[in-house]
Motif scaffolding. Structure first.
Motif, PDB file in Angstrom:
ATOM      1  N   THR A 187       8.197  -0.013   1.002  1.00  0.00           N
ATOM      2  CA  THR A 187       8.424  -0.296  -0.406  1.00  0.00           C
ATOM      3  C   THR A 187       7.516   0.610  -1.224  1.00  0.00           C
ATOM      4  O   THR A 187       6.408   0.916  -0.827  1.00  0.00           O
ATOM      5  N   HIS A 194      -1.903  -6.371   3.890  1.00  0.00           N
ATOM      6  CA  HIS A 194      -0.909  -7.195   3.202  1.00  0.00           C
ATOM      7  C   HIS A 194      -0.855  -6.825   1.724  1.00  0.00           C
ATOM      8  O   HIS A 194      -1.763  -6.188   1.202  1.00  0.00           O
ATOM      9  N   ASP A 195       0.209  -7.232   1.106  1.00  0.00           N
ATOM     10  CA  ASP A 195       0.376  -7.112  -0.341  1.00  0.00           C
ATOM     11  C   ASP A 195       1.046  -8.409  -0.774  1.00  0.00           C
ATOM     12  O   ASP A 195       2.132  -8.734  -0.278  1.00  0.00           O
ATOM     13  N   PRO A 196       0.409  -9.156  -1.679  1.00  0.00           N
ATOM     14  CA  PRO A 196       0.984 -10.443  -2.077  1.00  0.00           C
ATOM     15  C   PRO A 196       2.412 -10.353  -2.636  1.00  0.00           C
ATOM     16  O   PRO A 196       3.154 -11.317  -2.585  1.00  0.00           O
ATOM     17  N   SER A 197       2.802  -9.185  -3.131  1.00  0.00           N
ATOM     18  CA  SER A 197       4.137  -9.048  -3.709  1.00  0.00           C
ATOM     19  C   SER A 197       5.188  -8.594  -2.691  1.00  0.00           C
ATOM     20  O   SER A 197       6.353  -8.429  -3.037  1.00  0.00           O
ATOM     21  N   VAL A 198       4.771  -8.407  -1.434  1.00  0.00           N
ATOM     22  CA  VAL A 198       5.681  -7.905  -0.401  1.00  0.00           C
ATOM     23  C   VAL A 198       5.688  -8.867   0.777  1.00  0.00           C
ATOM     24  O   VAL A 198       4.651  -9.392   1.175  1.00  0.00           O
ATOM     25  N   SER A 199       6.857  -9.059   1.343  1.00  0.00           N
ATOM     26  CA  SER A 199       6.983  -9.902   2.522  1.00  0.00           C
ATOM     27  C   SER A 199       6.805  -9.024   3.755  1.00  0.00           C
ATOM     28  O   SER A 199       7.511  -8.037   3.930  1.00  0.00           O
ATOM     29  N   VAL A 227       5.284   1.437  -4.593  1.00  0.00           N
ATOM     30  CA  VAL A 227       4.495   0.779  -5.628  1.00  0.00           C
ATOM     31  C   VAL A 227       4.090   1.862  -6.621  1.00  0.00           C
ATOM     32  O   VAL A 227       3.675   2.955  -6.230  1.00  0.00           O
TER      33      VAL A 227
END
Length: 137
Positions: free
Chosen positions: A132, A37-42, A134
């Motif tokens: 996405t 997961h990445d907190p900035s990505v859904s 980064v």
């Protein structure tokens, strides 16, 4: 000193062995793993694809030299590029010193500088097939 950008699997024990001498009382390590997961990505992250500028390894080596310039610590650091699945190792840093405070401080500085200064980019691949970037500005 080890400082490299590579598409090969990273070996943390080899990094520790490369920096450790009989004069050392501490070895601080950091192992960065690909997470799901990445907190900035859904969405769920299933893989990362790292790419590097041709000067990335040179920049990494310069950072490692600067950190070791005082002679009190030894450094081994590698960052992986290419396709990495969840749970795979993306970065290994090992720093040895006579004392733990110096080893911890140098290891943290090393990792933070790698993240901030080395021209590496990652593409996060999500479970739904989307992606996405980064590190691209």
């Amino acid at each position: 000193m080890i400082s490299r950008i590579t598409d090969a699997t990273l070996d943390a024990p080899a990094h520790v062995a490369a920096v450790t001498t009989s004069a050392d009382g501490a070895v601080a390590t950091f192992i960065g793993l690909v997470r799901d997961h990445d907190p900035s990505v859904s969405g769920e992250v299933v893989a990362l694809e790292y790419s590097a500028h041709p000067d990335a390894e040179q920049t990494l080596a310069a950072i490692a030299r600067e950190i070791t310039a005082g002679g009190d610590v030894r450094v081994a650091v590698s960052h992986r590029i290419g396709h990495l699945g969840v749970g795979e190792v993306a970065i290994v840093a090992a720093v040895a010193s006579a004392h733990r405070a110096e080893a911890f401080e140098a290891c943290r500085t090393l990792v933070e500088r790698v993240k901030a200064e080395v021209p590496l980019w990652k593409r996060e691949i999500l479970a739904d097939g989307s992606h996405t970037w980064v590190g691209i500005s």
